[in-house]
Design a protein around this motif. Structure first.
Motif, PDB file in Angstrom:
ATOM      1  N   GLY A  96       2.688   2.627 -37.960  1.00 58.36           N
ATOM      2  CA  GLY A  96       2.432   2.357 -36.403  1.00 58.36           C
ATOM      3  C   GLY A  96       2.349   3.545 -35.716  1.00 58.36           C
ATOM      4  O   GLY A  96       1.915   4.356 -36.409  1.00 58.36           O
ATOM      5  N   ARG A  97       1.115   3.264 -34.770  1.00 57.87           N
ATOM      6  CA  ARG A  97       0.649   4.613 -33.955  1.00 57.87           C
ATOM      7  C   ARG A  97       0.859   4.540 -32.397  1.00 57.87           C
ATOM      8  O   ARG A  97       0.292   5.519 -30.982  1.00 57.87           O
ATOM      9  N   ALA A  98       2.409   3.910 -32.238  1.00 56.47           N
ATOM     10  CA  ALA A  98       3.072   4.314 -31.420  1.00 56.47           C
ATOM     11  C   ALA A  98       2.460   3.978 -29.929  1.00 56.47           C
ATOM     12  O   ALA A  98       2.461   4.428 -28.326  1.00 56.47           O
ATOM     13  N   VAL A  99       0.997   2.849 -29.608  1.00 57.33           N
ATOM     14  CA  VAL A  99       0.365   2.951 -28.846  1.00 57.33           C
ATOM     15  C   VAL A  99       1.604   1.787 -27.729  1.00 57.33           C
ATOM     16  O   VAL A  99       1.093   1.607 -26.564  1.00 57.33           O
ATOM     17  N   VAL A 100       2.088   0.437 -27.781  1.00 61.99           N
ATOM     18  CA  VAL A 100       2.585  -0.642 -27.547  1.00 61.99           C
ATOM     19  C   VAL A 100       4.209   0.255 -27.137  1.00 61.99           C
ATOM     20  O   VAL A 100       4.032  -0.094 -26.066  1.00 61.99           O
ATOM     21  N   GLN A 101       4.019   1.146 -27.577  1.00 64.20           N
ATOM     22  CA  GLN A 101       5.710   2.320 -27.647  1.00 64.20           C
ATOM     23  C   GLN A 101       4.940   2.608 -26.064  1.00 64.20           C
ATOM     24  O   GLN A 101       5.814   2.402 -25.212  1.00 64.20           O
ATOM     25  N   GLY A 102       3.921   3.356 -26.136  1.00 68.51           N
ATOM     26  CA  GLY A 102       4.056   4.591 -25.173  1.00 68.51           C
ATOM     27  C   GLY A 102       3.551   3.867 -24.248  1.00 68.51           C
ATOM     28  O   GLY A 102       4.075   3.754 -23.002  1.00 68.51           O
ATOM     29  N   LEU A 103       2.758   2.182 -24.158  1.00 61.42           N
ATOM     30  CA  LEU A 103       2.384   0.677 -22.805  1.00 61.42           C
ATOM     31  C   LEU A 103       4.032   0.525 -22.390  1.00 61.42           C
ATOM     32  O   LEU A 103       4.204   0.557 -21.246  1.00 61.42           O
ATOM     33  N   ILE A 104       4.616   0.624 -23.042  1.00 63.05           N
ATOM     34  CA  ILE A 104       5.827   0.363 -23.199  1.00 63.05           C
ATOM     35  C   ILE A 104       6.489   1.283 -21.732  1.00 63.05           C
ATOM     36  O   ILE A 104       7.508   1.124 -20.926  1.00 63.05           O
ATOM     37  N   LEU A 109       8.719   3.467 -17.340  1.00 68.68           N
ATOM     38  CA  LEU A 109       9.230   4.957 -16.366  1.00 68.68           C
ATOM     39  C   LEU A 109       8.410   5.099 -14.844  1.00 68.68           C
ATOM     40  O   LEU A 109       8.135   4.711 -13.951  1.00 68.68           O
ATOM     41  N   LEU A 110       7.067   3.786 -14.899  1.00 68.34           N
ATOM     42  CA  LEU A 110       6.207   3.526 -13.963  1.00 68.34           C
ATOM     43  C   LEU A 110       6.763   3.193 -12.809  1.00 68.34           C
ATOM     44  O   LEU A 110       7.133   3.182 -11.413  1.00 68.34           O
ATOM     45  N   ALA A 111       7.621   1.514 -13.093  1.00 71.20           N
ATOM     46  CA  ALA A 111       8.817   0.786 -12.509  1.00 71.20           C
ATOM     47  C   ALA A 111       9.549   1.841 -11.771  1.00 71.20           C
ATOM     48  O   ALA A 111       9.416   1.417 -10.347  1.00 71.20           O
ATOM     49  N   SER A 152      -7.618  14.299 -17.234  1.00 70.63           N
ATOM     50  CA  SER A 152      -6.568  15.240 -16.868  1.00 70.63           C
ATOM     51  C   SER A 152      -5.349  14.775 -18.226  1.00 70.63           C
ATOM     52  O   SER A 152      -4.712  16.656 -18.484  1.00 70.63           O
ATOM     53  N   GLY A 153      -4.739  13.449 -18.006  1.00 69.77           N
ATOM     54  CA  GLY A 153      -3.163  13.056 -18.357  1.00 69.77           C
ATOM     55  C   GLY A 153      -3.772  13.479 -20.761  1.00 69.77           C
ATOM     56  O   GLY A 153      -2.576  14.248 -20.898  1.00 69.77           O
ATOM     57  N   ILE A 154      -4.827  13.529 -20.604  1.00 69.75           N
ATOM     58  CA  ILE A 154      -5.282  13.753 -21.541  1.00 69.75           C
ATOM     59  C   ILE A 154      -4.954  15.661 -22.416  1.00 69.75           C
ATOM     60  O   ILE A 154      -4.112  15.389 -23.604  1.00 69.75           O
ATOM     61  N   GLY A 155      -5.289  15.961 -21.961  1.00 68.53           N
ATOM     62  CA  GLY A 155      -5.069  17.821 -22.061  1.00 68.53           C
ATOM     63  C   GLY A 155      -4.446  18.368 -21.797  1.00 68.53           C
ATOM     64  O   GLY A 155      -3.801  18.976 -22.514  1.00 68.53           O
ATOM     65  N   GLU A 156      -3.467  17.472 -20.983  1.00 64.58           N
ATOM     66  CA  GLU A 156      -2.074  17.722 -20.500  1.00 64.58           C
ATOM     67  C   GLU A 156      -1.100  17.596 -21.803  1.00 64.58           C
ATOM     68  O   GLU A 156      -0.294  18.073 -21.673  1.00 64.58           O
ATOM     69  N   GLU A 157      -1.256  16.438 -22.064  1.00 62.35           N
ATOM     70  CA  GLU A 157      -0.397  15.900 -23.774  1.00 62.35           C
ATOM     71  C   GLU A 157      -0.874  16.511 -24.670  1.00 62.35           C
ATOM     72  O   GLU A 157      -0.534  16.941 -25.659  1.00 62.35           O
ATOM     73  N   LEU A 158      -2.317  16.604 -25.148  1.00 66.79           N
ATOM     74  CA  LEU A 158      -2.390  17.653 -25.744  1.00 66.79           C
ATOM     75  C   LEU A 158      -1.804  19.293 -26.103  1.00 66.79           C
ATOM     76  O   LEU A 158      -1.263  19.565 -27.057  1.00 66.79           O
ATOM     77  N   SER A 220       1.373   6.756 -22.779  1.00 68.06           N
ATOM     78  CA  SER A 220       2.018   6.411 -22.103  1.00 68.06           C
ATOM     79  C   SER A 220       1.730   7.611 -20.932  1.00 68.06           C
ATOM     80  O   SER A 220       3.024   6.771 -19.496  1.00 68.06           O
ATOM     81  N   HIS A 221       1.543   8.638 -20.932  1.00 66.78           N
ATOM     82  CA  HIS A 221       0.788   9.355 -19.400  1.00 66.78           C
ATOM     83  C   HIS A 221      -0.175   8.602 -18.610  1.00 66.78           C
ATOM     84  O   HIS A 221       0.320   8.479 -17.930  1.00 66.78           O
ATOM     85  N   LEU A 222      -0.864   8.099 -19.507  1.00 64.35           N
ATOM     86  CA  LEU A 222      -1.935   7.027 -18.952  1.00 64.35           C
ATOM     87  C   LEU A 222      -0.868   6.157 -18.496  1.00 64.35           C
ATOM     88  O   LEU A 222      -1.774   5.527 -16.970  1.00 64.35           O
ATOM     89  N   THR A 223      -0.509   5.727 -19.028  1.00 62.54           N
ATOM     90  CA  THR A 223       0.070   4.720 -18.540  1.00 62.54           C
ATOM     91  C   THR A 223       0.845   4.088 -16.883  1.00 62.54           C
ATOM     92  O   THR A 223       0.410   4.178 -16.043  1.00 62.54           O
ATOM     93  N   TRP A 224       1.285   5.888 -16.853  1.00 65.87           N
ATOM     94  CA  TRP A 224       2.277   6.268 -16.095  1.00 65.87           C
ATOM     95  C   TRP A 224       1.650   6.638 -14.587  1.00 65.87           C
ATOM     96  O   TRP A 224       1.532   6.082 -13.587  1.00 65.87           O
ATOM     97  N   SER A 225       0.012   8.010 -15.009  1.00 67.24           N
ATOM     98  CA  SER A 225       0.022   8.345 -14.204  1.00 67.24           C
ATOM     99  C   SER A 225      -1.782   7.487 -13.760  1.00 67.24           C
ATOM    100  O   SER A 225      -1.905   7.758 -11.993  1.00 67.24           O
ATOM    101  N   LEU A 226      -2.403   6.835 -14.136  1.00 66.58           N
ATOM    102  CA  LEU A 226      -3.393   6.070 -13.614  1.00 66.58           C
ATOM    103  C   LEU A 226      -2.102   4.506 -13.503  1.00 66.58           C
ATOM    104  O   LEU A 226      -2.585   4.344 -11.671  1.00 66.58           O
ATOM    105  N   GLY A 227      -0.937   4.404 -13.484  1.00 72.96           N
ATOM    106  CA  GLY A 227      -0.613   2.807 -12.629  1.00 72.96           C
ATOM    107  C   GLY A 227       0.083   4.084 -11.098  1.00 72.96           C
ATOM    108  O   GLY A 227       0.756   2.844 -10.255  1.00 72.96           O
TER     109      GLY A 227
END
Length: 243
Positions: A96-104, A109-111, A152-158, A220-227
């Motif tokens: 897998g590529r962890a995309v769905v896991q990252g969204l969940i 965390l956002l909630a 910014s979120g992508i840069g931070e995670e990289l 995960s970072h983008l889901t949380w930060s944009l939310g």
């Protein structure tokens, strides 16, 4: 479907059980990463503090924020190779590529943070700096702010889950990278931002350990930060009405 067992299986697959073994690094590789990480941290932390000092609505804020993202990204790739990583699939395969896991995980965390904001938002010395930070979104073009937030979120995670994580001793990978990420936000002067960085850093650090790469943490970072960007003002308003 038995929900508790499904939940336990998801947590183990996304945050506990490594998909692949740790790759050993030579002393030269580790030394290079640590030198690049140190230089990048100093530049990035100073840049972040300067960006948040810009008055809300000023175009310079976007330029400064993108500049900080560029510092994190350049530092990440300059430190050494990065991997997207792999995750467990529902069938138990490591493809897998962890995309769905990252969204969940990011959504969970956002909630938690939105619910917490309804209460914490009533504490004046914590609410004030948050309102000041949100003014950048209120006075600016929300589409541009969202794009800058994502970049910014992508840069931070990289950088933090890529370069910093790889530069840490094995036992300090998750905690150490999360603490350094948190310290990079101290110059912002927003205590809740630093607390959020710690929580997000621990979550994405665990993902990084499991997947061996940065794709899951980025999602995960983008889901949380944009939310948080779009929903935090509403959560604070609801808190004001409730309390």
């Amino acid at each position: 479907m038995h929900l508790p067992s499904e939940l336990r299986a998801f947590i183990r697959a996304s945050l506990v059980d490594r998909v692949q073994g740790r790759r050993e690094k030579s002393p030269t590789q580790v030394r290079r990463r640590r030198i690049v990480v140190t230089i990048t941290l100093l530049l990035g932390a100073a840049g972040l503090g300067a960006a948040l000092d810009v008055a809300p609505g000023e175009p310079l804020f976007y330029v400064a924020s993108l500049g900080v993202a560029a510092i994190w990204t350049i530092g990440a790739f300059a430190s050494g190779p990065l991997s997207r990583g792999r995750s467990w699939t529902r069938e138990g395969e490591p493809g897998g590529r962890a995309v769905v896991q990252g969204l969940i995980l990011g959504g969970s965390l956002l909630a938690v943070f939105l619910l917490g904001a309804m209460v914490v938002g009533q504490v004046d010395f914590l609410r004030g700096p948050v309102d000041d930070l949100l003014e950048h979104a209120h006075f600016g073009n929300i589409a541009i702010v969202a794009a800058v937030t994502a970049i910014s979120g992508i840069g931070e995670e990289l950088f933090f889950r890529g370069a910093v994580f790889a530069a840490m001793p094995r036992r300090w990978e998750i905690i150490g990278s999360a603490l350094i990420y948190t310290l990079s936000t101290v110059l912002s002067g927003v205590p809740l931002l630093s607390f959020a960085a710690l929580c997000l850093g621990l979550l994405t650090g665990a993902q990084r350990r499991v997947t061996g790469g940065v794709l899951g943490p980025i999602v995960s970072h983008l889901t949380w930060s944009l939310g948080m960007l779009f929903l935090l003002p509403s959560a604070l308003s609801i808190g004001d009405l409730l309390w």
